[in-house]
Scaffold this motif. Structure first.
Motif, mmCIF file in Angstrom:
data_model
loop_
_atom_site.group_PDB
_atom_site.id
_atom_site.type_symbol
_atom_site.label_atom_id
_atom_site.label_comp_id
_atom_site.label_asym_id
_atom_site.label_seq_id
_atom_site.Cartn_x
_atom_site.Cartn_y
_atom_site.Cartn_z
ATOM 1 N N ILE A 1 0.835 -1.204 0.000
ATOM 2 C CA ILE A 1 0.000 0.000 0.000
ATOM 3 C C ILE A 1 0.874 1.260 0.000
ATOM 4 O O ILE A 1 0.639 2.199 -0.766
ATOM 5 N N LEU A 2 1.871 1.280 0.855
ATOM 6 C CA LEU A 2 2.775 2.431 0.912
ATOM 7 C C LEU A 2 3.514 2.624 -0.408
ATOM 8 O O LEU A 2 3.845 3.749 -0.784
ATOM 9 N N ASN A 3 3.735 1.536 -1.110
ATOM 10 C CA ASN A 3 4.424 1.600 -2.396
ATOM 11 C C ASN A 3 3.616 2.383 -3.440
ATOM 12 O O ASN A 3 4.134 2.787 -4.473
ATOM 13 N N SER A 4 2.337 2.609 -3.141
ATOM 14 C CA SER A 4 1.475 3.347 -4.064
ATOM 15 C C SER A 4 1.820 4.827 -4.151
ATOM 16 O O SER A 4 1.218 5.560 -4.940
ATOM 17 N N LEU A 5 2.777 5.264 -3.353
ATOM 18 C CA LEU A 5 3.244 6.646 -3.447
ATOM 19 C C LEU A 5 4.077 6.883 -4.710
ATOM 20 O O LEU A 5 4.359 8.032 -5.051
ATOM 21 N N VAL A 6 4.469 5.820 -5.387
ATOM 22 C CA VAL A 6 5.346 5.958 -6.559
ATOM 23 C C VAL A 6 4.776 6.887 -7.642
ATOM 24 O O VAL A 6 5.479 7.776 -8.119
ATOM 25 N N PRO A 7 3.508 6.725 -8.065
ATOM 26 C CA PRO A 7 3.013 7.624 -9.116
ATOM 27 C C PRO A 7 3.049 9.095 -8.732
ATOM 28 O O PRO A 7 3.367 9.951 -9.566
ATOM 29 N N LEU A 8 2.676 9.402 -7.484
ATOM 30 C CA LEU A 8 2.716 10.793 -7.038
ATOM 31 C C LEU A 8 4.138 11.334 -7.117
ATOM 32 O O LEU A 8 4.386 12.433 -7.643
ATOM 33 N N ASN A 9 5.092 10.557 -6.624
ATOM 34 C CA ASN A 9 6.503 10.980 -6.682
ATOM 35 C C ASN A 9 7.000 11.068 -8.116
ATOM 36 O O ASN A 9 7.835 11.915 -8.450
ATOM 37 N N THR A 10 6.469 10.200 -8.988
ATOM 38 C CA THR A 10 6.873 10.211 -10.392
ATOM 39 C C THR A 10 6.460 11.511 -11.075
ATOM 40 O O THR A 10 7.245 12.122 -11.810
ATOM 41 N N ILE A 11 5.226 11.932 -10.813
ATOM 42 C CA ILE A 11 4.746 13.185 -11.402
ATOM 43 C C ILE A 11 5.540 14.371 -10.867
ATOM 44 O O ILE A 11 6.005 15.231 -11.622
ATOM 45 N N LEU A 12 5.706 14.426 -9.552
ATOM 46 C CA LEU A 12 6.409 15.559 -8.938
ATOM 47 C C LEU A 12 7.861 15.622 -9.404
ATOM 48 O O LEU A 12 8.373 16.695 -9.754
ATOM 49 N N MET A 13 8.525 14.484 -9.428
ATOM 50 C CA MET A 13 9.928 14.441 -9.829
ATOM 51 C C MET A 13 10.072 14.659 -11.336
ATOM 52 O O MET A 13 11.007 15.329 -11.792
ATOM 53 N N GLY A 14 9.151 14.097 -12.096
ATOM 54 C CA GLY A 14 9.189 14.279 -13.547
ATOM 55 C C GLY A 14 9.052 15.738 -13.924
ATOM 56 O O GLY A 14 9.728 16.232 -14.838
ATOM 57 N N LEU A 15 8.188 16.442 -13.220
ATOM 58 C CA LEU A 15 7.961 17.860 -13.504
ATOM 59 C C LEU A 15 9.115 18.727 -13.009
ATOM 60 O O LEU A 15 9.602 19.603 -13.725
ATOM 61 N N ALA A 16 9.578 18.450 -11.786
ATOM 62 C CA ALA A 16 10.587 19.313 -11.155
ATOM 63 C C ALA A 16 11.998 19.091 -11.687
ATOM 64 O O ALA A 16 12.766 20.041 -11.839
ATOM 65 N N ILE A 17 12.343 17.845 -11.991
ATOM 66 C CA ILE A 17 13.734 17.525 -12.348
ATOM 67 C C ILE A 17 13.883 17.171 -13.823
ATOM 68 O O ILE A 17 14.785 17.657 -14.508
ATOM 69 N N PHE A 18 12.982 16.321 -14.316
ATOM 70 C CA PHE A 18 13.157 15.790 -15.671
ATOM 71 C C PHE A 18 12.353 16.545 -16.729
ATOM 72 O O PHE A 18 12.422 16.233 -17.909
#
Length: 290
Positions: free
Chosen positions: A96-113
């Motif tokens: 369940i905690l692993n479900s944070l991946v998409p949120l982090n993916t969007i935030l990191m994709g926008l901010a860094i990549f």
């Protein structure tokens, strides 16, 4: 065809990775977290390199730095972190905690990549995250004895996974999925062997120990399907879809993990079933423009 194909990859991955959490839990009966993490990397590395070693010569030297970083972030550290986490929290809660991946993916994709996402995708991630929060809160209520500080290992892994999926999409898009997987494990298999040596595994090894035999069987299954095969499928999924859609597999995994947890005696509540529906809505929305 690619539209339906990505959904097939997503469902297959959710079944494989959703089952990996219970396999980790069972493997820990006869192994320490560091032994489990090391063996998982070594077995997977041997399999992938045996199949894909020949393709490594096709990798341009400029890609190797990203393959190495991807290997450590996407495989090395999470293999140990999840094993450590599951010494204190249920396998379903870890999923369940692993479900944070998409949120982090969007935030990191926008901010860094600089990988953009639509408002609908963001809404899907938020809805999925709400469903995840519902699962976490109910899980904490049902299991008040568990040490949720160990959830930090899972959360750290989700950040690494998010970075990894963005790296694959941004820098390894033109590298074949099997080649990426083999290239990932080439630099991490040797540190894993060193760690396994210092755990005392070789000096304490006793194949007659029934717990050890079962744990090794679970590790073998986890390595072949949960890591080797799944890594190749995931790399392909990232390339034919988007980072957000590919990482949304972590929204489906808890459903599979909860079913396995229920079979294994972990508790399940109607609120968690409702949260599952919310998560599925989030997955659907996050697929838009994917």
């Amino acid at each position: 065809m690619s539209g339906s194909l990505k959904w097939i990859y997503l469902i297959v991955l959710s079944l494989i990775w959703g089952s990996s959490f219970i396999l980790i839990k069972k493997s820990l009966i006869g192994l320490s977290p560091f032994q489990l993490g090391s063996l998982r990397i070594i077995v997977t590395g041997v399999i992938l390199l045996a199949i894909g070693y020949g393709s490594l010569k096709t990798i341009h030297k400029s890609k190797w730095i990203w393959l190495i970083i991807s290997g450590f972030l996407g495989s090395f550290f999470p293999s140990f972190f999840f094993a450590i986490a599951e010494t204190e929290i249920d396998s379903a809660i870890a999923s369940i905690l692993n479900s944070l991946v998409p949120l982090n993916t969007i935030l990191m994709g926008l901010a860094i990549f600089k990988i953009t996402s639509t408002k609908r995708q963001v809404l899907g991630v938020i809805i999925g995250f709400v469903g995840t929060a519902m699962l976490i809160l109910k899980g904490a209520h049902l299991n008040p004895h568990q040490n949720y500080w160990y959830a930090g290992f899972v959360i750290a892994s989700t950040i690494m996974y998010a970075a990894n999926v963005n790296i694959i999409k941004k820098h390894l898009q033109d590298v074949k999925p099997l080649t990426i997987a083999a290239g990932n494990f080439l630099p991490i298999i040797f540190p894993a062997i060193i760690i396994l040596f210092f755990t005392g595994f070789f000096s304490e090894f006793n194949i007659e120990d029934p717990k050890l035999k079962m744990s090794l069987l679970y590790v073998l299954i986890l390595s072949i399907f949960g890591t080797a095969l799944a890594k190749v499928l995931f790399n392909k999924l990232v390339q034919i879809s988007t980072p957000v859609f590919a990482s949304s597999v972590t929204y489906l995994m808890p459903i599979v993990a909860l079913i396995w947890g229920l079979i294994d005696g972990e508790q399940f509540h109607v609120i968690q079933a409702l949260a599952t529906v919310v998560i599925l809505v989030g997955v659907y929305l996050s697929n838009k423009r994917a």
